[in-house]
Scaffold this motif. Structure first.
Motif, PDB file in Angstrom:
ATOM      1  N   TYR A   1      48.854  68.833 112.032  1.00 21.41           N
ATOM      2  CA  TYR A   1      49.626  68.573 111.089  1.00 21.41           C
ATOM      3  C   TYR A   1      49.551  67.053 110.821  1.00 21.41           C
ATOM      4  N   PRO A   2      48.572  66.723 109.973  1.00 26.59           N
ATOM      5  CA  PRO A   2      48.366  65.484 109.998  1.00 26.59           C
ATOM      6  C   PRO A   2      48.956  64.763 108.834  1.00 26.59           C
ATOM      7  N   HIS A   3      49.725  65.401 108.289  1.00 25.38           N
ATOM      8  CA  HIS A   3      50.652  64.967 106.908  1.00 25.38           C
ATOM      9  C   HIS A   3      51.900  64.790 107.297  1.00 25.38           C
ATOM     10  N   ALA A   4      52.603  65.145 108.463  1.00 24.54           N
ATOM     11  CA  ALA A   4      54.118  65.184 109.038  1.00 24.54           C
ATOM     12  C   ALA A   4      54.233  63.927 109.177  1.00 24.54           C
ATOM     13  N   ARG A   5      55.708  63.570 108.730  1.00 25.48           N
ATOM     14  CA  ARG A   5      56.135  62.119 109.075  1.00 25.48           C
ATOM     15  C   ARG A   5      56.873  62.235 110.495  1.00 25.48           C
ATOM     16  N   ILE A   6      56.401  61.433 111.172  1.00 26.04           N
ATOM     17  CA  ILE A   6      56.704  61.541 112.832  1.00 26.04           C
ATOM     18  C   ILE A   6      57.698  60.345 113.193  1.00 26.04           C
ATOM     19  N   VAL A   7      58.832  60.693 113.979  1.00 24.37           N
ATOM     20  CA  VAL A   7      59.713  59.801 114.334  1.00 24.37           C
ATOM     21  C   VAL A   7      59.794  60.231 116.022  1.00 24.37           C
ATOM     22  N   TYR A   8      59.893  59.124 116.911  1.00 30.36           N
ATOM     23  CA  TYR A   8      59.798  59.630 118.228  1.00 30.36           C
ATOM     24  C   TYR A   8      61.167  59.271 118.914  1.00 30.36           C
ATOM     25  N   LYS A   9      61.415  60.210 119.722  1.00 33.93           N
ATOM     26  CA  LYS A   9      62.762  60.265 120.405  1.00 33.93           C
ATOM     27  C   LYS A   9      62.495  60.658 122.023  1.00 33.93           C
ATOM     28  N   ASN A  10      63.569  60.280 122.729  1.00 25.11           N
ATOM     29  CA  ASN A  10      63.557  60.704 124.101  1.00 25.11           C
ATOM     30  C   ASN A  10      63.566  62.228 123.765  1.00 25.11           C
ATOM     31  N   PHE A  11      63.165  62.687 124.679  1.00 25.98           N
ATOM     32  CA  PHE A  11      62.904  64.421 124.769  1.00 25.98           C
ATOM     33  C   PHE A  11      64.235  64.943 124.996  1.00 25.98           C
ATOM     34  N   LEU A  12      65.241  64.536 125.446  1.00 25.22           N
ATOM     35  CA  LEU A  12      66.566  65.067 125.737  1.00 25.22           C
ATOM     36  C   LEU A  12      67.228  64.953 124.327  1.00 25.22           C
ATOM     37  N   ASP A  13      66.935  64.131 123.421  1.00 26.02           N
ATOM     38  CA  ASP A  13      67.389  64.037 121.974  1.00 26.02           C
ATOM     39  C   ASP A  13      66.923  64.907 120.841  1.00 26.02           C
TER      40      ASP A  13
END
Length: 304
Positions: A134-146
């Motif tokens: 998914y090269p066009h997706a907008r990624i945010v990073y979270k703790n996996f529990l969230d």
């Protein structure tokens, strides 16, 4: 194959001082299971003592980039970025085989090309595979529990669930894609999916490093062979986030006989993962897993 080296086969001057080794692992069930045979004293050594801490996987990845721990659990996708400073251990590995992280969304959501997604960390294996698919997706990073709550709240349109989160989630959520399927499309060989392993600081003396790998391998082996007892001890001490039934299911997936030592098929899968990352411009140089492992024949040759 080189024979196993134990502390009693070493010269006495190597046994005169105990080396304290920091080990970092994630708080998810498979890492706890594989490490706690050491913590409970089932495996011991006159040569080293381990002190452990538990952190989420991206925190461990970032800490390994900074060289904070002697030994750390890492995402396999991180390893080519730290291979000059850390050796890749053969034990404590987690692979998916027909399963793995899941891309989930609300049942009523239709994902556009540039959908917003929550991932568990920039250097995780699931992030590498997701970016390729998914090269066009907008990624945010979270703790996996969230991640699940971020999807439910509408902060993101989708998220990749990892660890025990893949076993159950809100009924309003559905699986958009299995990362196992993405992996199979990319590797074309039905190889097991490399998720996590352990890395050891190269600055440690080689005798100490080999002893650490031997002890950690034995710890995983003992854990796997005593799964009911160890699982009950972990549950009774409230160290696990899931109930006993889910724990058994999860350990069958990610902490099993295939976790004790890397197989030839797993090494092939790692090399494919590293090649995919290099081809995508994520790594500075191509590597193969075997060239970055500890030379187990060293002590056999030195003291034979």
């Amino acid at each position: 194959m080189s024979k196993q080296i134990h502390t009693q086969s070493l010269p006495q001057h190597f046994l005169s001082k105990t080396r304290h080794i920091s080990v970092a692992h994630s708080p998810d069930a498979d890492d706890l299971f594989m490490y706690y045979a050491l913590n409970f004293g089932w495996i011991d050594s006159d040569l080293v003592r381990f002190s452990a801490c538990a952190r989420d996987i991206q925190t461990l990845n970032d800490a390994t980039l900074r060289g904070e721990y002697d030994i750390s659990a890492i995402s396999f996708a991180l390893y080519p970025l730290v291979c000059d400073d850390y050796a890749l251990l053969r034990t404590g590995v987690s692979f998916g085989n027909g399963y793995g992280p899941k891309l989930i969304k609300k049942r009523t959501t239709t994902l556009k090309k540039d959908f917003k997604v929550a991932l568990s960390g920039a250097h995780t294996t699931n992030a590498l595979l997701f970016k390729l698919a998914y090269p066009h997706a907008r990624i945010v990073y979270k703790n996996f529990l969230d991640i699940e709550s971020s999807v439910l709240s509408g902060e993101v349109q989708a998220g990749v669930l990892i660890h025990e989160s893949i076993l159950s989630y809100d009924e309003s959520l559905v699986v958009e894609a299995e990362l196992w399927d993405i992996w199979c499309d990319l590797n074309k060989r039905n190889l097991p999916l490399p998720l996590g392993g352990m890395a050891l600081r190269r600055s440690l003396p080689l005798t100490i490093a080999l002893e650490c790998e031997s002890l950690l391998t034995k710890a995983v082996e003992v854990a796997v062979h005593n799964k009911p007892l160890l699982s009950r001890m972990l549950t009774e001490r409230n160290l696990i986030r899931v109930d006993s039934q889910k724990l058994e299911t999860y350990l069958n997936l990610y902490a099993n006989a295939d976790s004790i030592t890397l197989s030839a098929l797993q090494l092939e899968a790692l090399d494919v993962l590293f090649h995919l990352g290099f081809s995508a411009g994520l790594y500075p140089q191509p590597i193969t897993a075997q060239q970055y492992m500890l030379p187990r024949e060293y002590l056999t040759q030195r003291y034979s």
